[in-house]
Design a protein around this motif. Structure first.
Motif, PDB file in Angstrom:
ATOM      1  N   HIS A  88      13.045   2.074   5.391  1.00  0.00           N
ATOM      2  CA  HIS A  88      11.985   2.782   6.564  1.00  0.00           C
ATOM      3  C   HIS A  88      10.888   2.934   6.884  1.00  0.00           C
ATOM      4  O   HIS A  88      10.183   2.859   7.642  1.00  0.00           O
ATOM      5  CB  HIS A  88      12.825   4.630   6.169  1.00  0.00           C
ATOM      6  CG  HIS A  88      12.135   4.783   4.706  1.00  0.00           C
ATOM      7  ND1 HIS A  88      10.877   5.290   4.519  1.00  0.00           N
ATOM      8  CD2 HIS A  88      13.385   5.253   4.192  1.00  0.00           C
ATOM      9  CE1 HIS A  88      11.375   5.922   3.526  1.00  0.00           C
ATOM     10  NE2 HIS A  88      12.113   6.222   2.763  1.00  0.00           N
ATOM     11  N   ASP A  89      10.110   2.380   5.688  1.00  0.00           N
ATOM     12  CA  ASP A  89       8.631   2.460   5.895  1.00  0.00           C
ATOM     13  C   ASP A  89       7.747   1.245   5.671  1.00  0.00           C
ATOM     14  O   ASP A  89       7.000   0.793   6.253  1.00  0.00           O
ATOM     15  CB  ASP A  89       7.895   2.796   3.954  1.00  0.00           C
ATOM     16  CG  ASP A  89       8.410   2.071   3.521  1.00  0.00           C
ATOM     17  OD1 ASP A  89       9.026   1.616   3.386  1.00  0.00           O
ATOM     18  OD2 ASP A  89       7.769   2.548   2.217  1.00  0.00           O
ATOM     19  N   GLY A  90       9.184  -0.247   6.578  1.00  0.00           N
ATOM     20  CA  GLY A  90       8.318  -1.437   6.748  1.00  0.00           C
ATOM     21  C   GLY A  90       9.185  -2.239   5.602  1.00  0.00           C
ATOM     22  O   GLY A  90       9.066  -3.158   5.814  1.00  0.00           O
ATOM     23  N   ALA A  91       8.567  -2.110   4.635  1.00  0.00           N
ATOM     24  CA  ALA A  91       8.749  -2.736   3.567  1.00  0.00           C
ATOM     25  C   ALA A  91       9.672  -3.339   3.267  1.00  0.00           C
ATOM     26  O   ALA A  91      11.174  -2.913   3.365  1.00  0.00           O
ATOM     27  CB  ALA A  91       8.030  -2.066   1.857  1.00  0.00           C
ATOM     28  N   PHE A 126      15.823  -3.238  -6.198  1.00  0.00           N
ATOM     29  CA  PHE A 126      14.953  -3.678  -7.907  1.00  0.00           C
ATOM     30  C   PHE A 126      13.806  -3.766  -7.847  1.00  0.00           C
ATOM     31  O   PHE A 126      13.476  -3.943  -8.766  1.00  0.00           O
ATOM     32  CB  PHE A 126      16.642  -3.886  -8.775  1.00  0.00           C
ATOM     33  CG  PHE A 126      17.434  -3.527  -8.646  1.00  0.00           C
ATOM     34  CD1 PHE A 126      17.818  -1.967  -8.925  1.00  0.00           C
ATOM     35  CD2 PHE A 126      18.678  -4.004  -8.148  1.00  0.00           C
ATOM     36  CE1 PHE A 126      19.015  -1.217  -9.006  1.00  0.00           C
ATOM     37  CE2 PHE A 126      20.188  -3.144  -7.824  1.00  0.00           C
ATOM     38  CZ  PHE A 126      19.675  -2.210  -8.191  1.00  0.00           C
ATOM     39  N   GLN A 127      13.487  -5.206  -6.794  1.00  0.00           N
ATOM     40  CA  GLN A 127      12.107  -6.393  -7.259  1.00  0.00           C
ATOM     41  C   GLN A 127      11.796  -5.153  -6.061  1.00  0.00           C
ATOM     42  O   GLN A 127      11.778  -4.762  -4.978  1.00  0.00           O
ATOM     43  CB  GLN A 127      13.045  -7.782  -6.398  1.00  0.00           C
ATOM     44  CG  GLN A 127      13.678  -8.335  -7.559  1.00  0.00           C
ATOM     45  CD  GLN A 127      12.333  -8.512  -8.625  1.00  0.00           C
ATOM     46  OE1 GLN A 127      11.300  -8.353  -8.833  1.00  0.00           O
ATOM     47  NE2 GLN A 127      13.290  -9.543  -9.865  1.00  0.00           N
ATOM     48  N   PRO A 128       9.752  -5.755  -6.496  1.00  0.00           N
ATOM     49  CA  PRO A 128       9.152  -5.886  -5.625  1.00  0.00           C
ATOM     50  C   PRO A 128       9.265  -6.031  -4.481  1.00  0.00           C
ATOM     51  O   PRO A 128       9.482  -6.871  -4.084  1.00  0.00           O
ATOM     52  CB  PRO A 128       7.886  -6.156  -6.373  1.00  0.00           C
ATOM     53  CG  PRO A 128       7.937  -6.302  -7.564  1.00  0.00           C
ATOM     54  CD  PRO A 128       9.665  -6.257  -7.042  1.00  0.00           C
ATOM     55  N   PRO A 129       8.394  -4.868  -3.582  1.00  0.00           N
ATOM     56  CA  PRO A 129       8.681  -5.418  -2.172  1.00  0.00           C
ATOM     57  C   PRO A 129       7.693  -6.605  -2.309  1.00  0.00           C
ATOM     58  O   PRO A 129       6.925  -7.699  -2.380  1.00  0.00           O
ATOM     59  CB  PRO A 129       7.237  -4.632  -1.316  1.00  0.00           C
ATOM     60  CG  PRO A 129       7.621  -3.363  -1.606  1.00  0.00           C
ATOM     61  CD  PRO A 129       7.860  -4.001  -2.940  1.00  0.00           C
ATOM     62  N   ILE A 130       8.194  -7.864  -0.856  1.00  0.00           N
ATOM     63  CA  ILE A 130       7.648  -9.000  -0.200  1.00  0.00           C
ATOM     64  C   ILE A 130       7.674  -9.663   0.382  1.00  0.00           C
ATOM     65  O   ILE A 130       6.496 -10.396   0.876  1.00  0.00           O
ATOM     66  CB  ILE A 130       8.405 -10.405  -0.891  1.00  0.00           C
ATOM     67  CG1 ILE A 130       9.668  -9.912   0.318  1.00  0.00           C
ATOM     68  CG2 ILE A 130       9.826 -10.701  -2.436  1.00  0.00           C
ATOM     69  CD1 ILE A 130      11.172 -10.879   0.204  1.00  0.00           C
ATOM     70  N   GLY A 131       7.133  -8.207   1.327  1.00  0.00           N
ATOM     71  CA  GLY A 131       6.295  -7.818   2.971  1.00  0.00           C
ATOM     72  C   GLY A 131       6.677  -6.734   3.690  1.00  0.00           C
ATOM     73  O   GLY A 131       7.347  -5.652   2.861  1.00  0.00           O
ATOM     74  N   ALA A 145      11.098 -11.966  10.123  1.00  0.00           N
ATOM     75  CA  ALA A 145      10.936 -13.267   9.511  1.00  0.00           C
ATOM     76  C   ALA A 145       9.721 -13.898   9.134  1.00  0.00           C
ATOM     77  O   ALA A 145      10.103 -14.173   8.128  1.00  0.00           O
ATOM     78  CB  ALA A 145      11.311 -14.400  10.788  1.00  0.00           C
ATOM     79  N   GLN A 146       9.204 -13.166   9.302  1.00  0.00           N
ATOM     80  CA  GLN A 146       7.574 -13.559   9.268  1.00  0.00           C
ATOM     81  C   GLN A 146       7.632 -12.658   7.655  1.00  0.00           C
ATOM     82  O   GLN A 146       7.089 -13.327   6.233  1.00  0.00           O
ATOM     83  CB  GLN A 146       6.283 -13.091  10.279  1.00  0.00           C
ATOM     84  CG  GLN A 146       6.696 -14.176  10.984  1.00  0.00           C
ATOM     85  CD  GLN A 146       5.187 -13.058  12.084  1.00  0.00           C
ATOM     86  OE1 GLN A 146       4.680 -12.231  12.286  1.00  0.00           O
ATOM     87  NE2 GLN A 146       4.276 -13.945  12.694  1.00  0.00           N
ATOM     88  N   ALA A 147       8.265 -11.628   7.337  1.00  0.00           N
ATOM     89  CA  ALA A 147       7.685 -10.678   5.869  1.00  0.00           C
ATOM     90  C   ALA A 147       9.404 -11.719   5.165  1.00  0.00           C
ATOM     91  O   ALA A 147       8.484 -11.618   3.844  1.00  0.00           O
ATOM     92  CB  ALA A 147       8.874  -9.239   6.391  1.00  0.00           C
ATOM     93  N   LEU A 166      21.864  -8.055   5.304  1.00  0.00           N
ATOM     94  CA  LEU A 166      20.097  -7.827   5.586  1.00  0.00           C
ATOM     95  C   LEU A 166      21.155  -5.904   5.037  1.00  0.00           C
ATOM     96  O   LEU A 166      22.098  -5.401   6.218  1.00  0.00           O
ATOM     97  CB  LEU A 166      19.956  -6.742   7.318  1.00  0.00           C
ATOM     98  CG  LEU A 166      18.340  -6.437   7.695  1.00  0.00           C
ATOM     99  CD1 LEU A 166      17.103  -7.199   6.698  1.00  0.00           C
ATOM    100  CD2 LEU A 166      18.124  -6.658   8.382  1.00  0.00           C
ATOM    101  N   VAL A 167      19.757  -5.186   4.142  1.00  0.00           N
ATOM    102  CA  VAL A 167      20.312  -3.852   3.815  1.00  0.00           C
ATOM    103  C   VAL A 167      19.106  -3.123   4.455  1.00  0.00           C
ATOM    104  O   VAL A 167      18.205  -3.607   4.283  1.00  0.00           O
ATOM    105  CB  VAL A 167      20.498  -4.113   2.610  1.00  0.00           C
ATOM    106  CG1 VAL A 167      20.484  -1.780   2.008  1.00  0.00           C
ATOM    107  CG2 VAL A 167      21.732  -4.557   1.932  1.00  0.00           C
TER     108      VAL A 167
END
Length: 322
Positions: free
Chosen positions: A264-267, A273-278, A286-288, A11-12
């Protein structure tokens, strides 16, 4: 590989939105916002970090050492058996040397050349000497504490890889790794109008880079370089692809199945490099990780053909979950 994740080895965490350098290849420092991932945020996700069997947390930024909760978070994670790595520009190493050796397992510092080149790329006069002084203070507080270097290869330093490795050795760093500059993604807060192509290489400069890599491999200092000759050749291939001389080729990578980047914004992203997934502002970690969009992304992702993966400059591969 299954699209659903039951384990998340890596986890980064982007600990702070701002940075204390002014690097030309990164736009993070251009932001005026000041956000940080807090100890309260970590406590909210701690149960998921444990249930997902996270083994390794990497704090990055911006500049992670600007986060006032950094060492409290590191302490909580280590008490849960999680390894903690700090990625840093190195400018604040000296100020926090004792806290680092007390609460962090290892440090990776950005080193983009010998003194003059490094300072020019970082946009900070005295940046190299700041690293040197900070490393000395860390090693004085804890002899043998592991500090490594990472170098972003670009036009400004492509002919100085050997000197950069020698600089790392002179600073008593345990190793150095090299990766190509990213100009193709929206990572590192890249802005649309930023002149990123200026960091790429001409045909003649690519040839010079190849020669420099050969010199590096033939020198005794190559013993501290983390990349194999094949991985160093991939850096050359990256620049040739950017110049239109060959097709881009994705590295061996399974990062979306073994890691996540928590901003830091929750994304939540599957990699830098890939777009957010949650987003953990709307759900738990875990849900994200296993949201509908996350499952759909991993189900459809073909690393070999994905346009973002094909231009990726940095990969993560864990063979035990391949």
């Amino acid at each position: 590989m299954s699209p659903a994740l039951h384990r998340l080895p890596v986890l980064v965490i982007s600990a702070h939105s701002r940075c204390n350098c002014r690097c030309g290849m990164c736009d993070i420092w251009r932001t005026s916002e000041s956000r940080q991932f807090t100890i309260a945020d970590l406590q909210r996700h701690l149960a998921d970090i444990r249930s997902l069997a996270v083994e390794w947390v990497v704090f990055t930024g911006g500049e992670a050492l600007m986060n006032v909760d950094l060492f409290s978070m590191a302490r909580v994670l280590r008490e849960s058996g999680v390894r903690v790595t700090l990625l840093t520009s190195g400018l604040l190493l000296g100020r926090f040397a004792r806290d680092i050796v007390a609460h962090i397992d290892d440090v990776i510092v950005s080193l983009d050349g010998p003194r003059g080149i490094h300072d020019a790329i970082r946009g900070v006069i005295g940046a190299f000497d700041g690293i040197a002084g900070g490393v000395r203070m860390i090693q004085s507080a804890s002899p043998g504490f592991p500090v490594a270097a990472r170098c972003t290869v670009q036009r400004a330093n492509h002919a100085a890889l050997l000197d950069t490795a020698r600089a790392a050795l002179s600073l008593n760093l345990k190793s150095i790794s090299f990766l190509a500059v990213d100009v193709a993604s929206d990572a590192f807060r890249h802005t649309p109008d930023a002149p990123r192509a200026k960091h790429l290489l001409s045909a003649g400069e690519i040839q010079r880079l190849e020669e420099e890599i050969s010199r590096l491999q033939e020198d005794p200092v190559f013993s501290i370089v983390q990349e194999t000759p094949a991985k160093l050749r991939r850096i050359v291939h990256h620049f040739r692809a950017a110049a239109g001389e060959r097709e881009p080729e994705a590295p061996l990578c399974n990062a979306p199945w073994v890691s996540a980047v928590l901003d830091h914004d929750g994304a939540v992203r599957p990699c830098f490099f890939q777009p957010p997934i949650g987003n953990v502002k709307e759900s738990s970690l875990a849900q994200a990780i296993n949201s509908e969009s996350a499952l759909a992304f991993r189900q459809s992702l073909n690393v070999a053909t994905d346009p973002i993966c094909r231009r990726c400059v940095c990969s993560l591969y864990r063979p035990e979950v391949a």
